[in-house]
Design a protein around this motif. Structure first.
Motif, PDB file in Angstrom:
ATOM      1  N   TRP A 162      35.064  39.086  37.366  1.00 54.35           N
ATOM      2  CA  TRP A 162      35.283  40.394  37.967  1.00 54.35           C
ATOM      3  C   TRP A 162      36.570  40.438  38.782  1.00 54.35           C
ATOM      4  O   TRP A 162      37.124  41.308  39.126  1.00 54.35           O
ATOM      5  CB  TRP A 162      34.146  40.956  38.778  1.00 54.35           C
ATOM      6  N   ASP A 163      37.056  39.126  39.010  1.00 51.86           N
ATOM      7  CA  ASP A 163      38.162  38.963  39.872  1.00 51.86           C
ATOM      8  C   ASP A 163      39.741  38.879  38.854  1.00 51.86           C
ATOM      9  O   ASP A 163      40.600  38.714  39.718  1.00 51.86           O
ATOM     10  CB  ASP A 163      38.142  37.795  40.875  1.00 51.86           C
ATOM     11  N   LEU A 164      39.466  38.767  37.803  1.00 52.16           N
ATOM     12  CA  LEU A 164      40.640  38.665  37.023  1.00 52.16           C
ATOM     13  C   LEU A 164      41.679  40.032  36.734  1.00 52.16           C
ATOM     14  O   LEU A 164      40.933  41.086  36.912  1.00 52.16           O
ATOM     15  CB  LEU A 164      40.196  38.088  35.527  1.00 52.16           C
ATOM     16  N   ASP A 165      42.853  39.790  36.921  1.00 54.98           N
ATOM     17  CA  ASP A 165      43.641  40.884  36.460  1.00 54.98           C
ATOM     18  C   ASP A 165      43.260  41.691  35.345  1.00 54.98           C
ATOM     19  O   ASP A 165      43.003  40.958  34.193  1.00 54.98           O
ATOM     20  CB  ASP A 165      45.037  40.511  36.425  1.00 54.98           C
ATOM     21  N   MET A 166      43.141  42.933  35.220  1.00 52.55           N
ATOM     22  CA  MET A 166      42.623  43.806  34.099  1.00 52.55           C
ATOM     23  C   MET A 166      43.700  43.555  32.881  1.00 52.55           C
ATOM     24  O   MET A 166      43.127  43.838  31.806  1.00 52.55           O
ATOM     25  CB  MET A 166      42.550  45.327  34.353  1.00 52.55           C
ATOM     26  N   ALA A 167      45.017  43.428  33.255  1.00 50.91           N
ATOM     27  CA  ALA A 167      45.892  43.379  32.117  1.00 50.91           C
ATOM     28  C   ALA A 167      45.800  41.862  31.437  1.00 50.91           C
ATOM     29  O   ALA A 167      46.038  41.759  29.968  1.00 50.91           O
ATOM     30  CB  ALA A 167      47.322  43.249  32.673  1.00 50.91           C
ATOM     31  N   LEU A 168      44.715  40.902  32.030  1.00 52.22           N
ATOM     32  CA  LEU A 168      44.593  39.773  31.239  1.00 52.22           C
ATOM     33  C   LEU A 168      43.472  39.881  30.109  1.00 52.22           C
ATOM     34  O   LEU A 168      43.600  38.955  29.205  1.00 52.22           O
ATOM     35  CB  LEU A 168      44.298  38.600  32.193  1.00 52.22           C
ATOM     36  N   LEU A 169      42.744  40.757  30.232  1.00 58.38           N
ATOM     37  CA  LEU A 169      41.547  41.120  29.380  1.00 58.38           C
ATOM     38  C   LEU A 169      42.069  41.990  28.249  1.00 58.38           C
ATOM     39  O   LEU A 169      40.869  42.362  27.656  1.00 58.38           O
ATOM     40  CB  LEU A 169      40.546  41.729  30.132  1.00 58.38           C
ATOM     41  N   ARG A 170      43.190  42.469  28.295  1.00 59.89           N
ATOM     42  CA  ARG A 170      43.520  43.671  26.978  1.00 59.89           C
ATOM     43  C   ARG A 170      43.803  42.935  25.988  1.00 59.89           C
ATOM     44  O   ARG A 170      43.624  41.691  25.785  1.00 59.89           O
ATOM     45  CB  ARG A 170      44.848  44.434  27.563  1.00 59.89           C
ATOM     46  N   GLN A 171      43.937  43.928  24.790  1.00 60.39           N
ATOM     47  CA  GLN A 171      44.257  42.976  23.367  1.00 60.39           C
ATOM     48  C   GLN A 171      45.386  42.238  23.531  1.00 60.39           C
ATOM     49  O   GLN A 171      46.421  42.779  24.125  1.00 60.39           O
ATOM     50  CB  GLN A 171      44.431  44.303  22.460  1.00 60.39           C
ATOM     51  N   GLY A 172      45.514  41.066  22.864  1.00 60.20           N
ATOM     52  CA  GLY A 172      46.485  40.228  22.569  1.00 60.20           C
ATOM     53  C   GLY A 172      46.614  39.200  23.649  1.00 60.20           C
ATOM     54  O   GLY A 172      47.478  38.126  23.671  1.00 60.20           O
ATOM     55  N   TRP A 208      24.438  34.410  40.761  1.00 62.88           N
ATOM     56  CA  TRP A 208      25.631  34.734  39.841  1.00 62.88           C
ATOM     57  C   TRP A 208      25.153  36.089  39.139  1.00 62.88           C
ATOM     58  O   TRP A 208      25.769  36.965  38.956  1.00 62.88           O
ATOM     59  CB  TRP A 208      26.018  33.642  39.111  1.00 62.88           C
ATOM     60  N   LEU A 209      23.691  35.775  38.734  1.00 61.99           N
ATOM     61  CA  LEU A 209      23.247  36.797  37.652  1.00 61.99           C
ATOM     62  C   LEU A 209      23.025  38.071  38.668  1.00 61.99           C
ATOM     63  O   LEU A 209      23.102  39.215  38.010  1.00 61.99           O
ATOM     64  CB  LEU A 209      22.056  36.344  37.221  1.00 61.99           C
ATOM     65  N   ARG A 210      22.695  38.043  39.906  1.00 65.68           N
ATOM     66  CA  ARG A 210      22.603  39.287  40.701  1.00 65.68           C
ATOM     67  C   ARG A 210      23.885  40.052  40.748  1.00 65.68           C
ATOM     68  O   ARG A 210      24.008  41.402  40.822  1.00 65.68           O
ATOM     69  CB  ARG A 210      21.942  38.716  41.982  1.00 65.68           C
ATOM     70  N   ILE A 211      24.922  39.089  41.216  1.00 70.12           N
ATOM     71  CA  ILE A 211      26.216  39.956  41.395  1.00 70.12           C
ATOM     72  C   ILE A 211      26.464  40.683  40.045  1.00 70.12           C
ATOM     73  O   ILE A 211      27.267  41.518  39.910  1.00 70.12           O
ATOM     74  CB  ILE A 211      27.283  38.622  41.791  1.00 70.12           C
ATOM     75  N   MET A 212      26.316  39.727  38.969  1.00 67.48           N
ATOM     76  CA  MET A 212      26.933  40.273  37.681  1.00 67.48           C
ATOM     77  C   MET A 212      26.011  41.572  37.321  1.00 67.48           C
ATOM     78  O   MET A 212      26.492  42.555  36.752  1.00 67.48           O
ATOM     79  CB  MET A 212      26.851  39.314  36.506  1.00 67.48           C
ATOM     80  N   LYS A 213      24.632  41.619  37.876  1.00 64.56           N
ATOM     81  CA  LYS A 213      24.064  42.909  37.353  1.00 64.56           C
ATOM     82  C   LYS A 213      24.323  44.034  38.239  1.00 64.56           C
ATOM     83  O   LYS A 213      24.601  45.195  37.624  1.00 64.56           O
ATOM     84  CB  LYS A 213      22.392  42.533  37.696  1.00 64.56           C
ATOM     85  N   ASN A 214      24.866  43.785  39.460  1.00 68.76           N
ATOM     86  CA  ASN A 214      25.313  44.701  40.297  1.00 68.76           C
ATOM     87  C   ASN A 214      26.799  45.431  39.425  1.00 68.76           C
ATOM     88  O   ASN A 214      26.900  46.636  39.755  1.00 68.76           O
ATOM     89  CB  ASN A 214      25.804  44.432  41.713  1.00 68.76           C
ATOM     90  N   TYR A 215      27.557  44.552  39.171  1.00 72.86           N
ATOM     91  CA  TYR A 215      28.885  44.765  38.520  1.00 72.86           C
ATOM     92  C   TYR A 215      28.586  45.790  37.076  1.00 72.86           C
ATOM     93  O   TYR A 215      29.248  46.478  36.967  1.00 72.86           O
ATOM     94  CB  TYR A 215      29.769  43.543  38.189  1.00 72.86           C
ATOM     95  N   ILE A 216      27.530  45.113  36.423  1.00 68.48           N
ATOM     96  CA  ILE A 216      27.341  45.853  35.475  1.00 68.48           C
ATOM     97  C   ILE A 216      26.979  47.273  35.399  1.00 68.48           C
ATOM     98  O   ILE A 216      27.218  48.300  34.921  1.00 68.48           O
ATOM     99  CB  ILE A 216      26.238  45.082  34.420  1.00 68.48           C
ATOM    100  N   THR A 217      26.021  47.370  36.698  1.00 65.72           N
ATOM    101  CA  THR A 217      25.449  48.705  36.812  1.00 65.72           C
ATOM    102  C   THR A 217      26.517  49.654  37.188  1.00 65.72           C
ATOM    103  O   THR A 217      26.536  50.817  37.002  1.00 65.72           O
ATOM    104  CB  THR A 217      24.477  48.498  38.086  1.00 65.72           C
ATOM    105  N   PHE A 218      27.613  49.231  38.072  1.00 66.02           N
ATOM    106  CA  PHE A 218      28.464  50.034  38.538  1.00 66.02           C
ATOM    107  C   PHE A 218      29.761  50.185  37.866  1.00 66.02           C
ATOM    108  O   PHE A 218      30.838  50.845  38.210  1.00 66.02           O
ATOM    109  CB  PHE A 218      28.734  50.155  39.957  1.00 66.02           C
ATOM    110  N   ALA A 219      30.120  49.091  37.098  1.00 68.80           N
ATOM    111  CA  ALA A 219      31.547  48.758  36.755  1.00 68.80           C
ATOM    112  C   ALA A 219      31.650  48.461  35.306  1.00 68.80           C
ATOM    113  O   ALA A 219      32.563  47.672  35.113  1.00 68.80           O
ATOM    114  CB  ALA A 219      32.275  48.139  37.844  1.00 68.80           C
ATOM    115  N   ASN A 220      30.887  48.754  34.456  1.00 67.90           N
ATOM    116  CA  ASN A 220      30.832  48.183  33.043  1.00 67.90           C
ATOM    117  C   ASN A 220      31.044  49.143  32.075  1.00 67.90           C
ATOM    118  O   ASN A 220      30.379  49.395  31.015  1.00 67.90           O
ATOM    119  CB  ASN A 220      29.808  47.327  32.764  1.00 67.90           C
TER     120      ASN A 220
END
Length: 466
Positions: free
Chosen positions: A330-340, A433-445
């Motif tokens: 969740w801390d990675l720059d969004m441009a790193l996760l794009r196609q290519g 870690w799973l708790r943090i990811m659960k919150n992220y999935i709920t609000f930002a996935n």
């Protein structure tokens, strides 16, 4: 047709011809591409059997280093001025640091009888240069000999920076043991995902060419810490039978302005020279951190350089499988996760039952045990434990027994009961870690990028995270 293109065509027909590699290095050096020039010179040295040609190559390398480092010399910081007074003769000696030699400028005030033997100084300088050439040649021969003796270790190239006394930076191949999926217990579901998404496409290049899709690309391993992301990256390289270039954050970051970006660029240049290969970045979030959250401009520039090298206008990464690993996707720059770039995200979950059983076996190897260890029971009692947590369980059990022996108890080995007691003291580190990811999935996935984690949580640990 340019000289470089002609030489590269000849190199395809005679890939081990040291003369062609040497000429290519000269051409790249003349065009100002010092990184490519040094890579070709290193390859030429490794394939060269003629002593005269080796000296020419070493001399060319020294020239490139001198041109590269000379503009960066800081005369103010590196000058040491000492006054020597003897018999009314004043000699001021200024020493300047130089990658190739120490340049000494002598401002002298002599009396009438003072003399300065210029010819003698020239002879000393030539002898110094000749000794440096021989020393540099011996260093590369030692590296070549060390690599040649490890023929059974042909899988891993660990990225390192090699420094000679003249601060010549080189990438030296270090052979390590080959890993494959057979060395990893359990994780069958993850192995199947990697085989279908990555390994099979790499072994069917005709399909890639048919659909005009490049071979390689970026993969991001993410998951709780201590669950084997780095080990899976090595095993993936072994399954693909590709060299593994492991890059740590210390290989990139540099305190001097602009040097970190240069180090990152040289890493990619090195990988392009040795492709096909696997280029692995551990803790990629350190230098791929979201630019929106960054406060330091230097790290923002480093993130920009990473984006440029992965999928920029002049980036030729065909044949390079780039793998990143992070605990905080969740801390990675969004441009790193794009196609290519890191367009294929692979979730590495906590070890399953079979994997935990195997980890206990490995961690207990070489330790004294009493009776038969019930690995099935231990695996059942350690749900959501990472590999690091299981190692902590074994260490805790061993420490308890050592304390017991030192307190006057009978010397004995580890038992299943000792390990079960240790399990009660150690808590799984993956839950947070799973708790943090659960919150992220709920609000930002919204884009579904982390749906694999959502499925895992709903299937195995939904009741733990409510």
């Amino acid at each position: 047709m340019s000289k470089i293109r002609v030489l590269e065509k000849l190199l395809q027909e005679m890939p081990d011809k040291s003369e062609i590699l040497y000429l290519l290095g000269l051409e790249y050096a003349e065009n100002g591409n010092s990184t490519a020039a040094m890579n070709y010179f290193i390859a030429a040295l490794k394939n060269c059997n003629e002593e005269d040609l080796k000296l020419l190559i070493v001399d060319a390398m020294s020239s490139v280093v001198k041109k590269e480092k000379a503009p960066q010399t800081d005369l103010k910081e590196n000058s040491k001025i000492s006054d020597i007074q003897e018999d009314k003769k004043v000699v001021k000696i200024e020493e300047y640091s130089n990658p190739k030699k120490e340049c000494i400028e002598i401002n002298h005030e002599f009396e009438a009888d003072g003399e300065f033997d210029e010819d003698e100084e020239i002879v000393k300088e030539e002898e110094y240069e000749e000794a440096e050439k021989e020393e540099l040649e011996e260093e590369f021969e030692e590296v070549e000999e060390a690599n040649g003796n490890d023929e059974h270790l042909e899988n891993v190239i660990d990225f390192q920076v090699f420094k000679t006394k003249r601060e010549i930076h080189k990438f030296i191949e270090e052979r390590e043991e080959k890993f494959t999926f057979s060395d990893i217990g359990g994780y069958e579901e993850l192995k199947n995902i990697l085989t279908i998404r990555i390994i099979k496409p790499l072994f069917n290049p005709s399909i890639f060419q048919k659909f005009r899709k490049r071979i390689g690309g970026g993969i991001l391993f993410y998951g709780p810490p201590g669950c084997g992301k780095t080990f899976f990256a090595r095993a993936l390289a072994g399954e693909c039978n590709l060299p593994f270039l492991a890059v740590n954050i210390s290989d990139i970051l540099d305190p001097y302005f602009g040097q970190s970006e240069k180090n990152l660029k040289e890493i990619f240049e090195y990988a392009r020279f040795h492709k096909p290969c696997v280029l692995f970045f551990d803790e990629v979030d350190t230098f791929g951190y979201s630019r929106v959250k960054q406060r330091q401009e230097s790290f923002r520039v480093l993130t920009d350089e990473l984006l440029l090298q992965m999928d920029g206008f002049k980036s030729e990464n065909e044949g390079i499988l780039i793998i990143g690993a992070t605990n905080t996707p969740w801390d990675l720059d969004m441009a790193l996760l794009r196609q290519g770039r890191f367009d294929r995200l692979i979730f590495v979950p906590p070890p399953d039952l079979e994997a935990r059983r195997e980890i206990f076996r490995v961690k207990l190897m070489g330790r004294p045990v009493d009776g038969e260890i019930n690995y099935d029971l231990l695996a059942q009692r350690t749900s959501f434990f990472s590999g690091a947590d299981i190692e902590n369980v074994v260490e805790t059990a061993a420490e308890a027994i050592i304390d017991e022996i030192l307190s006057g108890g009978k010397e004995r080995g580890i038992t299943t009961g000792d390990l079960l007691k240790a399990i009660e003291k150690v808590k799984p580190s993956t839950i947070e870690w799973l708790r943090i990811m659960k919150n992220y999935i709920t609000f930002a996935n919204e884009d579904g990028r982390f749906d694999d984690v959502a499925k895992f949580i709903n299937k195995y640990c939904r009741h733990l995270l409510i």
